[in-house]
Scaffold this active site. Structure first.
Site, PDB file in Angstrom:
ATOM      1  CG  HIS A  14      -1.841   1.082   1.376  1.00 17.68           C
ATOM      2  ND1 HIS A  14      -1.774   2.031   2.371  1.00 17.68           N
ATOM      3  CD2 HIS A  14      -2.920   1.397   0.620  1.00 17.68           C
ATOM      4  CE1 HIS A  14      -2.776   2.878   2.237  1.00 17.68           C
ATOM      5  NE2 HIS A  14      -3.488   2.512   1.187  1.00 17.68           N
ATOM      6  CD  GLU A  41      -2.994   1.999  -2.862  1.00 17.70           C
ATOM      7  OE1 GLU A  41      -4.055   2.617  -2.821  1.00 17.70           O
ATOM      8  OE2 GLU A  41      -1.920   2.456  -2.394  1.00 17.70           O
ATOM      9  CG  ASP A  43      -3.681   6.693  -3.390  1.00 19.90           C
ATOM     10  OD1 ASP A  43      -4.616   5.893  -3.523  1.00 19.90           O
ATOM     11  OD2 ASP A  43      -3.020   6.813  -2.339  1.00 19.90           O
ATOM     12  CG  HIS A  56      -3.501   9.401   0.151  1.00 19.41           C
ATOM     13  ND1 HIS A  56      -4.103  10.255   1.059  1.00 19.41           N
ATOM     14  CD2 HIS A  56      -4.302   8.304   0.105  1.00 19.41           C
ATOM     15  CE1 HIS A  56      -5.201   9.703   1.530  1.00 19.41           C
ATOM     16  NE2 HIS A  56      -5.346   8.520   0.975  1.00 19.41           N
ATOM     17  CD  GLU A 131      -7.761   4.957  -3.931  1.00 17.31           C
ATOM     18  OE1 GLU A 131      -6.930   4.354  -3.213  1.00 17.31           O
ATOM     19  OE2 GLU A 131      -8.636   5.704  -3.473  1.00 17.31           O
TER      20      GLU A 131
HETATM   21  O1  G3P Z   1      -6.071   0.425  -1.359  1.00 21.17           O
HETATM   22  C1  G3P Z   1      -7.192   1.188  -1.057  1.00 21.17           C
HETATM   23  C2  G3P Z   1      -6.864   2.239  -0.062  1.00 21.17           C
HETATM   24  O2  G3P Z   1      -5.642   2.821  -0.417  1.00 21.17           O
HETATM   25  C3  G3P Z   1      -7.932   3.277   0.020  1.00 21.17           C
HETATM   26  O3  G3P Z   1      -7.674   4.283   0.983  1.00 21.17           O
HETATM   27  O4  G3P Z   1      -7.065   6.530   1.669  1.00 21.17           O
HETATM   28  O5  G3P Z   1      -5.326   4.781   1.603  1.00 21.17           O
HETATM   29  O6  G3P Z   1      -6.247   5.694  -0.528  1.00 21.17           O
HETATM   30  P1  G3P Z   1      -6.534   5.360   0.917  1.00 21.17           P
HETATM   31 CA    CA Z   2      -5.089   4.359  -2.074  1.00 21.72          CA
END
Ligand code: G3P
Ligand code: CA
Length: 272
Positions: A14, A41, A43, A56, A131
């Site tokens: 993450h 992962e 963003d 993020h 994401e």
């Molecule tokens: O992997 C999904 C998760 O990242 C969603 O929450 O706020 O960490 O982007 P956030």
């Molecule tokens: Ca995320």
């Protein structure tokens, strides 16, 4: 104690190995690959001049030495910032900024393009879960740029009968619907902070293939995971950092665990 499972649970780093290195930096993603993560992962947000960068928050204030909204800054403005200095070394004992990389690249803003290059040069299969952050403000531009970039890497149209190395995640059903309309074989993950009453039976919005519940949903409504599975959806849970939550995910048979601690989770799953 982790229980037996029927399939290999994918371990997704993450924001990279973000417990050990500053989130969304090359340092964090290189560490995740080194640690053996199955997937990364990230963003993505659009800069003022139309580049997709891995950040993020709406603003860069928390994770860099600069200020302002990503959408108001150009890539060159972001490239002048340090996205690593905010993490002190006590918090990130495994993070060594001097480890062979130019410090600039190691902790400067990471473009999605650079992350795609890193993954394609990894020397083993490493998947990417991308994401889209608040894409509805951009009237489809985020998805358009994203698919354009994936097309350049030959990743926008995976074979329908083979696992795709890339998937798109969002809290926005509309964003995933746009992706599914333009790239029907690209897997999409519908992220959920809570379960909408109309989706309690395990259905997902049109254009969403995989369910992405937060760990709180899983803890509070474990029966929901079985309903998602019965409805034919894979389940990717975020953000799973505690050993007891990893155990719970294993017991429930989820397909992917998204964690800031890929090495610890791999070790708990007996894969290290
Ligand atoms: O992997 C999904 C998760 O990242 C969603 O929450 O706020 O960490 O982007 P956030
Ligand atoms: Ca995320």
């Amino acid at each position: 104690m982790t229980h037996a499972r029927q399939h290999t649970i994918q371990v997704v780093a993450h924001r990279g190995a973000s417990e050990d290195a500053p989130e969304h930096t090359l340092a964090a993603y290189m560490k995740a690959i080194e640690d053996g993560a199955d997937a990364l992962e990230c963003d993505v947000r659009l800069t003022a001049d139309g580049h997709l960068v891995c950040v993020h928050d709406r603003r860069v204030n928390r994770t860099s030495n600069g200020r302002g909204a990503v959408s108001a800054l150009e890539l060159a403005d972001l490239a002048a910032l340090d996205f690593g200095a905010w993490r002190d070394s006590a918090e990130s004992p495994d993070w060594d900024p001097a480890r062979g990389q130019a410090p600039g690249e190691f902790t400067s803003v990471l473009t999605l393009e650079r992350l795609l290059e890193l993954v394609s040069d990894a020397g083993r299969r490493v998947e990417l879960a991308i994401e889209t952050k608040h894409p509805t403000r951009w009237a489809g531009q985020v998805e358009e740029r994203l698919l354009h970039l994936l097309r350049r890497f030959g990743l926008d149209a995976p074979a329908a009968d083979e696992p795709s190395p890339v998937r798109i995640m969002s809290f926005s059903a509309r964003s995933l619907h746009r992706v599914a309309a333009a790239a029907p074989t690209l897997p999409t993950v519908y992220l959920m902070q809570f379960v909408s009453p109309r989706l309690r039976d395990g259905r997902l919005p049109a254009g969403s293939h995989i369910a992405g519940p937060g760990i709180r949903i899983v803890r509070n409504h474990p029966g929901y995971i079985a309903r998602l599975h019965r409805a034919g959806h894979r389940v990717h849970v975020w953000t799973v950092n505690e050993p007891e939550d990893v155990d719970l995910c294993v017991r429930l048979g989820v397909e992917a665990i998204i964690t800031n601690r890929p090495k610890q989770v791999l070790s708990q799953l007996g894969r290290l």
